[in-house]
Design a protein around this motif. Structure first.
Motif, PDB file in Angstrom:
ATOM      1  N   ALA A  86       0.821  -1.217   0.000  1.00 18.06           N
ATOM      2  CA  ALA A  86       0.000   0.000   0.000  1.00 18.06           C
ATOM      3  C   ALA A  86       0.853   1.265   0.000  1.00 18.06           C
ATOM      4  O   ALA A  86       0.446   2.304   0.508  1.00 18.06           O
ATOM      5  CB  ALA A  86      -0.986   0.007   1.163  1.00 18.06           C
ATOM      6  N   ASP A  87       2.056   1.188  -0.587  1.00 19.91           N
ATOM      7  CA  ASP A  87       2.915   2.361  -0.722  1.00 19.91           C
ATOM      8  C   ASP A  87       2.505   3.166  -1.957  1.00 19.91           C
ATOM      9  O   ASP A  87       1.987   2.613  -2.929  1.00 19.91           O
ATOM     10  CB  ASP A  87       4.383   1.954  -0.893  1.00 19.91           C
ATOM     11  N   VAL A  88       2.774   4.457  -1.924  1.00 27.27           N
ATOM     12  CA  VAL A  88       2.547   5.312  -3.082  1.00 27.27           C
ATOM     13  C   VAL A  88       3.773   5.221  -3.982  1.00 27.27           C
ATOM     14  O   VAL A  88       4.908   5.288  -3.504  1.00 27.27           O
ATOM     15  CB  VAL A  88       2.327   6.782  -2.652  1.00 27.27           C
ATOM     16  N   VAL A  89       3.560   5.036  -5.276  1.00 27.12           N
ATOM     17  CA  VAL A  89       4.650   5.000  -6.246  1.00 27.12           C
ATOM     18  C   VAL A  89       4.576   6.285  -7.049  1.00 27.12           C
ATOM     19  O   VAL A  89       3.632   6.494  -7.816  1.00 27.12           O
ATOM     20  CB  VAL A  89       4.552   3.762  -7.166  1.00 27.12           C
ATOM     21  N   SER A  90       5.557   7.146  -6.847  1.00 22.92           N
ATOM     22  CA  SER A  90       5.585   8.440  -7.519  1.00 22.92           C
ATOM     23  C   SER A  90       6.664   8.440  -8.594  1.00 22.92           C
ATOM     24  O   SER A  90       7.810   8.082  -8.328  1.00 22.92           O
ATOM     25  CB  SER A  90       5.861   9.540  -6.488  1.00 22.92           C
ATOM     26  N   ILE A  91       6.284   8.841  -9.799  1.00 25.63           N
ATOM     27  CA  ILE A  91       7.219   8.902 -10.918  1.00 25.63           C
ATOM     28  C   ILE A  91       7.360  10.371 -11.315  1.00 25.63           C
ATOM     29  O   ILE A  91       6.385  10.990 -11.764  1.00 25.63           O
ATOM     30  CB  ILE A  91       6.725   8.061 -12.109  1.00 25.63           C
ATOM     31  N   PRO A  92       8.555  10.958 -11.128  1.00 22.50           N
ATOM     32  CA  PRO A  92       8.750  12.373 -11.458  1.00 22.50           C
ATOM     33  C   PRO A  92       8.367  12.677 -12.915  1.00 22.50           C
ATOM     34  O   PRO A  92       8.594  11.863 -13.808  1.00 22.50           O
ATOM     35  CB  PRO A  92      10.248  12.597 -11.236  1.00 22.50           C
ATOM     36  N   LYS A  93       7.785  13.823 -13.126  1.00 21.31           N
ATOM     37  CA  LYS A  93       7.348  14.311 -14.440  1.00 21.31           C
ATOM     38  C   LYS A  93       6.253  13.444 -15.062  1.00 21.31           C
ATOM     39  O   LYS A  93       6.016  13.503 -16.261  1.00 21.31           O
ATOM     40  CB  LYS A  93       8.519  14.436 -15.409  1.00 21.31           C
ATOM     41  N   PHE A  94       5.587  12.594 -14.250  1.00 23.54           N
ATOM     42  CA  PHE A  94       4.524  11.740 -14.765  1.00 23.54           C
ATOM     43  C   PHE A  94       3.329  11.742 -13.833  1.00 23.54           C
ATOM     44  O   PHE A  94       2.244  12.159 -14.223  1.00 23.54           O
ATOM     45  CB  PHE A  94       5.036  10.313 -14.988  1.00 23.54           C
ATOM     46  N   GLY A  95       3.490  11.255 -12.602  1.00 17.13           N
ATOM     47  CA  GLY A  95       2.380  11.218 -11.669  1.00 17.13           C
ATOM     48  C   GLY A  95       2.622  10.221 -10.557  1.00 17.13           C
ATOM     49  O   GLY A  95       3.736   9.737 -10.370  1.00 17.13           O
ATOM     50  N   ALA A  96       1.560   9.895  -9.832  1.00 14.42           N
ATOM     51  CA  ALA A  96       1.668   8.996  -8.686  1.00 14.42           C
ATOM     52  C   ALA A  96       0.557   7.949  -8.718  1.00 14.42           C
ATOM     53  O   ALA A  96      -0.594   8.250  -9.019  1.00 14.42           O
ATOM     54  CB  ALA A  96       1.597   9.788  -7.387  1.00 14.42           C
ATOM     55  N   PHE A  97       0.936   6.718  -8.416  1.00 12.61           N
ATOM     56  CA  PHE A  97       0.002   5.613  -8.269  1.00 12.61           C
ATOM     57  C   PHE A  97      -0.209   5.377  -6.788  1.00 12.61           C
ATOM     58  O   PHE A  97       0.749   5.390  -6.011  1.00 12.61           O
ATOM     59  CB  PHE A  97       0.562   4.335  -8.902  1.00 12.61           C
ATOM     60  N   GLU A  98      -1.461   5.153  -6.392  1.00 12.16           N
ATOM     61  CA  GLU A  98      -1.775   4.998  -4.979  1.00 12.16           C
ATOM     62  C   GLU A  98      -2.886   3.970  -4.803  1.00 12.16           C
ATOM     63  O   GLU A  98      -3.852   3.949  -5.558  1.00 12.16           O
ATOM     64  CB  GLU A  98      -2.221   6.351  -4.427  1.00 12.16           C
TER      65      GLU A  98
END
Length: 95
Positions: free
Chosen positions: A39-51
């Motif tokens: 249940a961690d947030v995956v953040s990709i710079p210049k793209f967005g975040a999956f949660e």
């Protein structure tokens, strides 16, 4: 764009073989999947975040039968793009 064309494009841009590129993409996806399981947030710079979000229990109505049903709570994967990407998509790629 399907997986084959994505891997082909990515391998040309990065200068790796398609096999190496496929292995890299699979490793990234596996790592993201492990993060989602925690249940961690995956953040990709210049793209967005999956949660991973919890959707609460709710009542829905079947429009055909008018029967009310209880939908149990569940976990769903959400994506929030960065503002500039969202705006670019909204304007049809211009911006």
């Amino acid at each position: 764009m399907n997986n084959k064309s994505f891997i082909s494009e990515l391998s040309q841009r990065m200068g790796y073989t398609q096999d190496d590129t496929q292995k890299m993409v699979n490793t990234i996806i596996d790592s993201m999947n492990e993060s989602f399981q925690r249940a961690d947030v995956v953040s990709i710079p210049k793209f967005g975040a999956f949660e991973v979000k919890k959707r609460l229990e709710r009542i829905v109505v079947n429009p055909g039968t008018k029967q009310r049903m209880l939908v149990p709570p569940k976990l769903v994967l959400g994506f929030k793009p960065i503002a500039s990407l969202k705006e670019k998509v909204k304007n049809g790629g211009q911006g």
